[in-house]
Design a protein around this motif. Structure first.
Motif, PDB file in Angstrom:
ATOM      1  N   ARG A 422      -1.509   4.732  -5.946  1.00  0.00           N
ATOM      2  CA  ARG A 422      -2.672   4.234  -5.199  1.00  0.00           C
ATOM      3  C   ARG A 422      -3.971   4.560  -5.927  1.00  0.00           C
ATOM      4  O   ARG A 422      -4.872   3.712  -6.026  1.00  0.00           O
ATOM      5  N   ILE A 423      -4.060   5.788  -6.436  1.00  0.00           N
ATOM      6  CA  ILE A 423      -5.256   6.161  -7.201  1.00  0.00           C
ATOM      7  C   ILE A 423      -5.397   5.261  -8.422  1.00  0.00           C
ATOM      8  O   ILE A 423      -6.495   4.800  -8.754  1.00  0.00           O
ATOM      9  N   GLY A 424      -4.272   4.992  -9.108  1.00  0.00           N
ATOM     10  CA  GLY A 424      -4.301   4.132 -10.282  1.00  0.00           C
ATOM     11  C   GLY A 424      -4.817   2.738  -9.975  1.00  0.00           C
ATOM     12  O   GLY A 424      -5.605   2.163 -10.749  1.00  0.00           O
ATOM     13  N   VAL A 425      -4.397   2.170  -8.837  1.00  0.00           N
ATOM     14  CA  VAL A 425      -4.904   0.849  -8.426  1.00  0.00           C
ATOM     15  C   VAL A 425      -6.418   0.906  -8.223  1.00  0.00           C
ATOM     16  O   VAL A 425      -7.154   0.004  -8.650  1.00  0.00           O
ATOM     17  N   GLY A 426      -6.893   1.969  -7.588  1.00  0.00           N
ATOM     18  CA  GLY A 426      -8.336   2.119  -7.374  1.00  0.00           C
ATOM     19  C   GLY A 426      -9.105   2.200  -8.681  1.00  0.00           C
ATOM     20  O   GLY A 426     -10.187   1.603  -8.824  1.00  0.00           O
ATOM     21  N   LEU A 429      -9.362  -1.280 -10.167  1.00  0.00           N
ATOM     22  CA  LEU A 429     -10.363  -2.088  -9.454  1.00  0.00           C
ATOM     23  C   LEU A 429     -11.788  -1.681  -9.846  1.00  0.00           C
ATOM     24  O   LEU A 429     -12.679  -2.535  -9.912  1.00  0.00           O
ATOM     25  N   SER A 430     -12.000  -0.398 -10.142  1.00  0.00           N
ATOM     26  CA  SER A 430     -13.352   0.036 -10.545  1.00  0.00           C
ATOM     27  C   SER A 430     -13.753  -0.558 -11.896  1.00  0.00           C
ATOM     28  O   SER A 430     -14.925  -0.843 -12.132  1.00  0.00           O
ATOM     29  N   ILE A 431     -12.773  -0.754 -12.785  1.00  0.00           N
ATOM     30  CA  ILE A 431     -13.062  -1.398 -14.081  1.00  0.00           C
ATOM     31  C   ILE A 431     -13.494  -2.834 -13.855  1.00  0.00           C
ATOM     32  O   ILE A 431     -14.510  -3.297 -14.408  1.00  0.00           O
ATOM     33  N   PHE A 432     -12.732  -3.572 -13.032  1.00  0.00           N
ATOM     34  CA  PHE A 432     -13.091  -4.960 -12.734  1.00  0.00           C
ATOM     35  C   PHE A 432     -14.450  -5.045 -12.041  1.00  0.00           C
ATOM     36  O   PHE A 432     -15.208  -6.005 -12.251  1.00  0.00           O
ATOM     37  N   ALA A 433     -14.768  -4.044 -11.219  1.00  0.00           N
ATOM     38  CA  ALA A 433     -16.058  -4.036 -10.524  1.00  0.00           C
ATOM     39  C   ALA A 433     -17.214  -3.960 -11.515  1.00  0.00           C
ATOM     40  O   ALA A 433     -18.221  -4.662 -11.374  1.00  0.00           O
ATOM     41  N   MET A 434     -17.084  -3.101 -12.535  1.00  0.00           N
ATOM     42  CA  MET A 434     -18.153  -2.971 -13.529  1.00  0.00           C
ATOM     43  C   MET A 434     -18.251  -4.207 -14.420  1.00  0.00           C
ATOM     44  O   MET A 434     -19.347  -4.595 -14.844  1.00  0.00           O
ATOM     45  N   VAL A 435     -17.123  -4.861 -14.699  1.00  0.00           N
ATOM     46  CA  VAL A 435     -17.151  -6.127 -15.442  1.00  0.00           C
ATOM     47  C   VAL A 435     -17.892  -7.190 -14.625  1.00  0.00           C
ATOM     48  O   VAL A 435     -18.756  -7.906 -15.144  1.00  0.00           O
ATOM     49  N   ALA A 436     -17.570  -7.270 -13.318  1.00  0.00           N
ATOM     50  CA  ALA A 436     -18.257  -8.233 -12.440  1.00  0.00           C
ATOM     51  C   ALA A 436     -19.746  -7.924 -12.355  1.00  0.00           C
ATOM     52  O   ALA A 436     -20.579  -8.833 -12.366  1.00  0.00           O
ATOM     53  N   SER A 477     -12.836  -1.853  -2.133  1.00  0.00           N
ATOM     54  CA  SER A 477     -11.369  -1.891  -2.121  1.00  0.00           C
ATOM     55  C   SER A 477     -10.809  -0.747  -2.964  1.00  0.00           C
ATOM     56  O   SER A 477      -9.814  -0.118  -2.602  1.00  0.00           O
ATOM     57  N   GLY A 478     -11.475  -0.499  -4.096  1.00  0.00           N
ATOM     58  CA  GLY A 478     -11.052   0.615  -4.942  1.00  0.00           C
ATOM     59  C   GLY A 478     -11.150   1.938  -4.225  1.00  0.00           C
ATOM     60  O   GLY A 478     -10.288   2.818  -4.383  1.00  0.00           O
ATOM     61  N   GLU A 479     -12.201   2.093  -3.419  1.00  0.00           N
ATOM     62  CA  GLU A 479     -12.340   3.349  -2.665  1.00  0.00           C
ATOM     63  C   GLU A 479     -11.215   3.510  -1.654  1.00  0.00           C
ATOM     64  O   GLU A 479     -10.698   4.611  -1.460  1.00  0.00           O
ATOM     65  N   ILE A 484      -7.946   7.431  -0.177  1.00  0.00           N
ATOM     66  CA  ILE A 484      -6.759   7.787   0.604  1.00  0.00           C
ATOM     67  C   ILE A 484      -5.673   8.351  -0.307  1.00  0.00           C
ATOM     68  O   ILE A 484      -4.974   9.298   0.053  1.00  0.00           O
ATOM     69  N   GLY A 485      -5.548   7.781  -1.525  1.00  0.00           N
ATOM     70  CA  GLY A 485      -4.575   8.307  -2.472  1.00  0.00           C
ATOM     71  C   GLY A 485      -4.890   9.740  -2.872  1.00  0.00           C
ATOM     72  O   GLY A 485      -4.000  10.596  -2.926  1.00  0.00           O
ATOM     73  N   GLN A 486      -6.170  10.019  -3.158  1.00  0.00           N
ATOM     74  CA  GLN A 486      -6.573  11.385  -3.500  1.00  0.00           C
ATOM     75  C   GLN A 486      -6.321  12.347  -2.341  1.00  0.00           C
ATOM     76  O   GLN A 486      -5.808  13.455  -2.533  1.00  0.00           O
ATOM     77  N   LEU A 487      -6.728  11.940  -1.134  1.00  0.00           N
ATOM     78  CA  LEU A 487      -6.568  12.805   0.039  1.00  0.00           C
ATOM     79  C   LEU A 487      -5.096  13.136   0.249  1.00  0.00           C
ATOM     80  O   LEU A 487      -4.724  14.298   0.467  1.00  0.00           O
ATOM     81  N   ASP A 488      -4.243  12.112   0.151  1.00  0.00           N
ATOM     82  CA  ASP A 488      -2.803  12.307   0.318  1.00  0.00           C
ATOM     83  C   ASP A 488      -2.264  13.232  -0.774  1.00  0.00           C
ATOM     84  O   ASP A 488      -1.516  14.180  -0.500  1.00  0.00           O
ATOM     85  N   PHE A 489      -2.671  12.997  -2.019  1.00  0.00           N
ATOM     86  CA  PHE A 489      -2.184  13.795  -3.136  1.00  0.00           C
ATOM     87  C   PHE A 489      -2.597  15.260  -3.010  1.00  0.00           C
ATOM     88  O   PHE A 489      -1.758  16.168  -3.102  1.00  0.00           O
ATOM     89  N   PHE A 490      -3.873  15.510  -2.771  1.00  0.00           N
ATOM     90  CA  PHE A 490      -4.361  16.891  -2.747  1.00  0.00           C
ATOM     91  C   PHE A 490      -3.824  17.677  -1.558  1.00  0.00           C
ATOM     92  O   PHE A 490      -3.639  18.896  -1.648  1.00  0.00           O
ATOM     93  N   LEU A 491      -3.557  16.999  -0.438  1.00  0.00           N
ATOM     94  CA  LEU A 491      -3.027  17.711   0.729  1.00  0.00           C
ATOM     95  C   LEU A 491      -1.529  17.955   0.627  1.00  0.00           C
ATOM     96  O   LEU A 491      -1.027  19.006   1.021  1.00  0.00           O
TER      97      LEU A 491
END
Length: 591
Positions: A422-426, A429-436, A477-479, A484-491
């Motif tokens: 999930r983090i990887g997908v985010g 998406l952040s790369i595509f956001a900066m391209v846009a 969408s990336g967030e 959620i991926g970070q929160l799940d991972f760290f907990l």
């Protein structure tokens, strides 16, 4: 082990009421007290975002600061807010408890917002307005005016950090996780917690931003001050109904003790027999900690658990065996190793929040110069973040209803995507956001040149502001994936009893992302400022698109490093399963 009578009886064995008596299940906790905490959190989110999302336009338009300086002020403010979550968590766990921490830091936040409101009312606390049609430059804010502004902002940041560290945890304290009914209610509490955060966010980026831009900052910030005071009053009104837990102590002390003990015995060789290492995993200790298998990583820390024979110890260290700064249990050492093992993932998620920071700074500056009209109505530039919040709310159900079923079939994983996926997908998406964002800025500059508006920083460029929606949508969408991926991972991956610290570790990635944005803006502005500035005060003469391209390249490189770290990482449940140890239930926590 907790007995059935204790969990189902009238009082709870591990919670107390405001008078210090065992908490009565029928008169304390539950949804009544949780609702008061949720109301306070909604007011906090309304206040914080009501200031943050529209702050850059106040700094440039009213305080007459440059674009780069304004962007750094916003990111430093947000970065400090999240970094202070670590301080708030430490104070709550070690000294004050969650209730007093919330009450004190909410008061601090209310003080900061009140000072900010006063600074918008008193004319001497802001520079004079620019003279229309005059060739003379606008007078920037003086040192005294900036001092008052920064005092207000950082008091607000201090209050926000203390609140974020404790609100969700104190809310979960109102439910008994040993009771099946209340455990289910606790899960629903976190769903409502996210809902109230979203409601506060939507109100901030729509209603509050409109009031600030059309009725005046004094009204907008005044509403923020009233909201946080109201939230504090609502929170305090539930004092008699709250359940309180004993102070748990900070796990940071335990981790520090492991390193200190290992350093003290750095010159001692590790024994080949692990049974010679100190470990206490029975009795009461076992109730507090989960037994962990010995790992071969970071073996230098194992020296913290070396038992020094009495004959080999100097007379001055006769108490070494009971001094945690000289001797740690093997379980404590393994918990420290787990935290260290999470750090590569922690480090490679920071850059996402640097991209996120642009949505409250330069993207808002872009919107200020574009056509924001829908008929006769003009959209406030900061209200573009409604698409950002909306994309988060849209992505979560789409993920649950569409992506998870497909991922279950393709990846044979009952969760759909793992937290790291999930983090990887985010990150993608952040790369595509900066391209846009870069492509949209190029289009905006072409429109400015074709209409002869390059030299006019206040002119409205005849290009619809909705061209900015893709970058807001992609980051939002990336967030949804990354947060959620970070929160799940760290907990899930942190040791038992370290949930608050692990959540603080997660929130520190947001903080460092904002601070890195400030550092990057400062470096870019210094390198390019004397020739052809990328981040010019007049965006029409700058090269903001190059800054976005830089972030896209850095994000792509960061993604490659992240993928390597994710491939190296082994999940805790897999490691424990290999040793035949059952994974204990995770206590979820949200911020």
């Amino acid at each position: 082990m907790t007995t059935l009578q204790e969990t189902e009886g009238k009082t709870l064995p591990d919670a107390w009421d405001y008078q210090g008596q065992p908490a009565d299940r029928s008169t304390t906790g539950g949804w009544t007290s949780a609702a008061m905490i949720l109301g306070g959190e909604a007011c906090e989110r309304l206040t914080t975002l009501g200031i943050a999302v529209n702050l850059v336009t106040y700094l440039t338009g009213t305080m007459h600061l440059g674009n780069a300086t304004s962007a750094n002020t916003v990111t430093n403010f947000l970065g400090t807010s999240f970094m202070l979550c670590l301080l708030g968590g430490f104070v709550a766990d070690t000294f004050l408890g969650r209730y007093l921490t919330i009450a004190i830091f909410a008061t601090v936040q209310a003080t900061g917002v009140t000072i900010l409101t006063i600074s918008t009312v008193i004319p001497s606390l802001r520079p004079p307005k620019c003279t229309a049609g005059s060739d003379s430059p606008c007078i920037p804010a003086s040192g005294k005016q900036l001092m008052v502004l920064y005092l207000a902002l950082y008091l607000t940041a201090l209050g926000t950090g203390g609140l974020k560290s404790s609100v969700s945890g104190f809310g979960s304290d109102q439910f008994d996780d040993s009771n099946k009914v209340e455990r289910k209610q606790m899960t629903n509490f976190f769903n409502w917690f996210f809902f109230f955060i979203s409601i506060g966010s939507l109100a901030a980026v729509t209603i509050l931003v409109y009031i600030e831009d059309n009725l005046g900052r004094q009204w907008g910030y005044g509403i923020c001050a009233c909201a946080i005071v109201l939230g504090l009053v609502v929170f305090l009104s539930g004092t008699r109904r709250y359940r309180f837990k004993k102070l748990a102590g900070s796990p940071l002390t335990q981790i520090a003790a492991v390193f200190v003990a290992a350093w003290k015995k750095r010159n001692i060789d590790l024994p080949s027999d692990l049974s010679l290492l100190y470990n206490v995993d029975d009795g009461q200790k076992k109730m507090q900690k989960q037994k962990l298998p010995h790992s071969k990583q970071f073996r230098f820390l194992d020296k913290a658990a070396i038992k020094i024979p009495e004959s080999a110890r100097p007379a001055s260290s006769t108490r070494m065996m009971i001094n945690k700064w000289s001797l740690s249990t093997l379980t404590d050492v393994e918990e420290a190793k787990m935290i260290i093992g999470m750090l590569p993932i922690w480090a490679t998620t920071i850059l996402f929040w640097t991209v996120y920071a642009q949505m409250t700074t330069f993207s808002v500056s872009q919107a200020t110069s574009m056509d924001r009209k829908i008929g006769s109505f003009q959209i406030p530039p900061a209200s573009l973040t409604v698409f950002f919040v909306g994309s988060i709310l849209l992505t979560v159900p789409v993920y649950d209803r569409v992506i998870v079923p497909v991922a279950r079939k393709l990846l044979k994983n009952p969760q759909g995507l793992t937290p790291l996926q999930r983090i990887g997908v985010g990150l993608v998406l952040s790369i595509f956001a900066m391209v846009a964002a870069a492509l949209t800025e190029l289009k905006r500059l072409r429109a400015a040149r074709s209409h002869g508006l390059t030299d006019n920083p206040t002119a409205e460029i005849p290009l619809s502001v909705f061209w900015l929606v893709p970058q807001f949508f992609l980051v939002g969408s990336g967030e949804a994936f990354t947060y959620i991926g970070q929160l799940d991972f760290f907990l899930r991956e942190c040791p038992k009893g370290m949930k608050t610290m692990s959540t603080g570790l997660f929130l520190s990635t947001l903080s460092l992302g904002f601070f890195f944005s400030s550092l990057l803006v400062t470096i870019v502005h210094k390198v390019t400022g004397d020739r052809k500035p990328w981040l010019a005060d007049n965006l029409n003469q700058g090269k903001l698109y190059d800054f976005y391209w830089l972030l896209a390249i850095l994000s792509a490189l960061n993604l490659l490093i992240y993928l390597a770290c994710a491939k190296w990482y082994v999940y805790k449940d897999k490691r424990l399963a290999e040793e035949g140890i059952e994974l204990e239930e995770v206590e979820i926590c949200a911020h």
